[in-house]
Design an enzyme around this catalytic site. Structure first.
Site, mmCIF file in Angstrom:
data_model
loop_
_atom_site.group_PDB
_atom_site.id
_atom_site.type_symbol
_atom_site.label_atom_id
_atom_site.label_comp_id
_atom_site.label_asym_id
_atom_site.label_seq_id
_atom_site.Cartn_x
_atom_site.Cartn_y
_atom_site.Cartn_z
ATOM 1 C CD GLU A 114 -2.597 1.265 -0.045
ATOM 2 O OE1 GLU A 114 -3.285 0.338 -0.499
ATOM 3 O OE2 GLU A 114 -2.423 2.339 -0.668
ATOM 4 C CE LYS A 173 5.044 0.705 1.604
ATOM 5 N NZ LYS A 173 3.983 1.640 1.640
ATOM 6 C CB CYS A 194 6.507 3.953 6.222
ATOM 7 S SG CYS A 194 4.968 3.060 6.272
HETATM 8 C C1 UDX Z 1 4.937 7.362 3.542
HETATM 9 C C2 UDX Z 1 4.882 7.263 2.010
HETATM 10 O O1 UDX Z 1 4.697 8.581 1.463
HETATM 11 C C3 UDX Z 1 3.737 6.343 1.580
HETATM 12 O O2 UDX Z 1 3.750 6.173 0.179
HETATM 13 C C4 UDX Z 1 3.922 4.997 2.264
HETATM 14 O O3 UDX Z 1 2.835 4.154 1.934
HETATM 15 C C5 UDX Z 1 4.012 5.163 3.773
HETATM 16 O O4 UDX Z 1 5.067 6.065 4.103
HETATM 17 P P1 UDX Z 1 3.572 8.669 5.411
HETATM 18 O O5 UDX Z 1 4.676 8.268 6.321
HETATM 19 O O6 UDX Z 1 2.171 8.410 5.834
HETATM 20 O O7 UDX Z 1 3.733 7.962 3.975
HETATM 21 O O8 UDX Z 1 3.674 10.252 5.135
HETATM 22 P P2 UDX Z 1 4.590 11.156 4.177
HETATM 23 O O9 UDX Z 1 3.716 12.173 3.565
HETATM 24 O O10 UDX Z 1 5.414 10.359 3.267
HETATM 25 O O11 UDX Z 1 5.522 11.912 5.220
HETATM 26 C C6 UDX Z 1 6.516 11.246 5.982
HETATM 27 C C7 UDX Z 1 7.314 12.239 6.783
HETATM 28 O O12 UDX Z 1 8.133 13.049 5.933
HETATM 29 C C8 UDX Z 1 6.466 13.224 7.590
HETATM 30 O O13 UDX Z 1 7.040 13.429 8.851
HETATM 31 C C9 UDX Z 1 6.519 14.482 6.752
HETATM 32 O O14 UDX Z 1 6.279 15.644 7.497
HETATM 33 C C10 UDX Z 1 7.930 14.420 6.213
HETATM 34 N N1 UDX Z 1 8.141 15.190 4.984
HETATM 35 C C11 UDX Z 1 7.456 14.868 3.855
HETATM 36 C C12 UDX Z 1 9.075 16.225 4.965
HETATM 37 O O15 UDX Z 1 9.710 16.523 5.976
HETATM 38 N N2 UDX Z 1 9.288 16.912 3.791
HETATM 39 C C13 UDX Z 1 8.616 16.611 2.642
HETATM 40 O O16 UDX Z 1 8.872 17.278 1.618
HETATM 41 C C14 UDX Z 1 7.674 15.557 2.676
#
Ligand code: UDX
Ligand code: ADP
Length: 460
Positions: free
Chosen positions: A163, A218, A274
């Site tokens: 996912e 993944k 993740c």
């Molecule tokens: C991530 C992946 O995006 C998703 O595809 C996978 O299924 C699960 O892991 P998630 O952890 O839910 O999703 O959120 P995501 O939007 O990826 O953000 C992860 C972290 O990175 C957050 O703490 C976010 O604030 C941070 N982040 C994200 C940044 O610091 N800068 C960015 O530009 C993007």
């Protein structure tokens, strides 16, 4: 192709819940039952009051309202749901191991194994078993071995269907995925699952691969995404010393279509369930194949992220005249990103822990995270007693209470509502000089400075 009429999903968490709700919504002829060993969680999913669902995701409550007790059910009767279904999704947690071999690196597969054993014991008819949780490459082999060597000797087909949803945008991502990935060995089983997605996902966006490519894709996707954040965070430190502005650098490089503009926001460090877990897992797998250069390469993404979190709190302490002892620091945000109540690996936890070790008192406000959750996140670190955490961290339900008499405000999560606050009132209620440490670069420097704040952002 096998006609699927009943689906069982084991694990009613951040992945299982929203994913199955969207499958149920788009396949009204299929009965979807989500089961979990956690009876409280199932009770919350069944709560009439939709604000009490165990996870917060924009748009989720509407879909649950539409499908629940029609073709979407939440239950603790795991065996019954397994037996009645033709397809079973495994969506249980796979945290990093906290003991034994691979401690702190490898994925703990005990929940997955338990799931596989339960399925093997209970199933009396052929099943398609779908790995939904993110798993180390070749986990399907272990699952296959358990399913085929125990139980009732029926036919199992294993699929990997990772996912890719991100929390906070789960429903949007599920309704409109960039792609759906299905890995497997049996074409019939693959097509049975593809058919379910085809009810709302365009056919050309459903990719079929072998099992191992799907599992590894993944981990690789998450590693690449996290790597982008660590890369821009590395540049942010250089910006702070050279007069460059990381927001400008991000924009400038992101407009190169080969680089792309997404995931280039410098921040206090990435969190979530993740990124760290999956990279550590990748590093562990690489090491286990003696690929030390590969392992070191990916490990650096985590090292950089830890450095970024530490650097943020170090900078705060240094700016406050090298001591925060006895000072009140207000934290806005505890969730690892906006629009979720999930706090796993959130930078706020580590920044708070560091500030407490320097004898600060910390006051926290988050629009969606309960104070019990904040306290349990800190207790989990095991760095001080529960009473000490309770006494040193005040969790408040109003942001203006958090900032009152504080020496500094640290923005940890990019919640939209933080931008809309009356920052003049906040300024007046704080100790002077009043500092802002914007860990998400969401406020306007010139506006904050005009009010009187001393404003520090990431990479500026
Ligand atoms: C991530 C992946 O995006 C998703 O595809 C996978 O299924 C699960 O892991 P998630 O952890 O839910 O999703 O959120 P995501 O939007 O990826 O953000 C992860 C972290 O990175 C957050 O703490 C976010 O604030 C941070 N982040 C994200 C940044 O610091 N800068 C960015 O530009 C993007
Ligand atoms: P994710 O973010 O991957 O969805 P969560 O921790 O939110 O992870 O959810 C995983 C869920 O799986 C938890 O609610 C947990 O209780 C459940 N779970 C773990 N092992 C089992 C099992 N053997 N049978 C049923 N449910 C399980």
């Amino acid at each position: 192709m096998k006609q699927i009429k009943n689906i069982c999903c084991i694990g009613a968490g951040y992945v299982g819940g929203p994913t199955m709700a969207v499958i149920a919504k788009n396949n009204p002829h299929i009965t979807v039952t989500i089961v979990d060993i956690n009876a409280d969680r199932i009770a919350a999913w069944n709560d009439k009051d939709l604000t009490k669902l165990p996870i917060y995701e924009p748009g989720l409550a509407d879909i649950v309202k539409e499908t629940r007790n029609k073709n979407l059910f939440f239950s603790t009767d795991i065996n019954k749901a397994i037996d009645q279904s033709e397809m079973i999704f495994m969506s249980v947690n796979t945290p990093t191991k906290t003991y034994g071999k691979g401690k702190g690196m490898a994925a703990d597969l005990k929940y997955i194994e338990l799931c596989a054993r339960t399925i093997a014991d209970v199933a009396t008819t052929d099943k398609i078993v779908v790995e939904k949780s993110t798993l180390p490459v070749r986990t399907a082999e272990a699952i296959k071995s358990i399913l085929h060597n125990t139980g009732n000797h029926i036919n199992f087909h294993i699929l990997s269907n990772p996912e890719f949803l991100a929390e906070g945008t789960a429903i949007k991502d599920l309704l409109n995925p960039d792609r759906v990935l299905i890995g497997g060995e049996s074409e019939e089983a693959i097509e049975s699952l593809a058919k379910i997605y085809e009810s709302w996902v365009p056919k050309n966006q459903i990719i079929r691969t072998n099992l191992w490519s799907s599992e590894l894709s993944k981990l690789t996707a998450n590693a690449f995404l996290a790597q982008r954040i660590s890369s821009i965070n590395a540049i942010s430190e250089l910006c702070e010393l050279t007069g460059a502005n990381v927001n400008e650098v991000s924009k400038a490089i992101g407009m190169d279509s080969r680089i792309g503009s997404k995931f280039l926001k410098a921040s206090v460090g990435f969190g979530g369930s993740c990124f760290q877990k999956d990279i550590l897992n990748l590093v562990y797998i690489a090491r286990s194949y003696h690929l030390n250069e590969v392992a070191d390469y990916w490990e650096q993404v985590i090292i950089m992220n830890d450095h970024q979190k530490r650097r943020f709190s170090d900078r705060l302490i240094k700016t406050l005249y090298n001591t925060v002892s006895g000072k009140k620091i207000a934290l806005l945000g505890w969730a690892f990103k906006k629009d979720t109540n999930d706090t796993r690996e959130s930078a706020a936890i580590y920044v708070t822990d560091h500030l407490l070790s320097e004898q600060a008192t910390v006051s926290v406000y988050d629009p969606k995270v309960s104070s019990e959750k904040m306290q349990s996140d800190l207790n989990y670190l095991n760095t001080r007693t529960e009473d000490e955490n309770f006494n040193l961290v005040q969790t408040v339900s109003n942001p203006y209470d958090a900032v009152k008499n504080a020496h500094a405000v640290a923005i940890m999560t990019e919640w939209d509502e933080f931008i809309t606050y009356d920052w003049e009132i906040i300024y007046k209620s704080m100790k002077k000089p009043a500092f802002i440490f914007d860990g998400r670069n969401i406020l306007e420097k010139s506006k904050m400075e005009a009010i009187g704040f001393e404003y520090h952002a990431i990479g500026q």
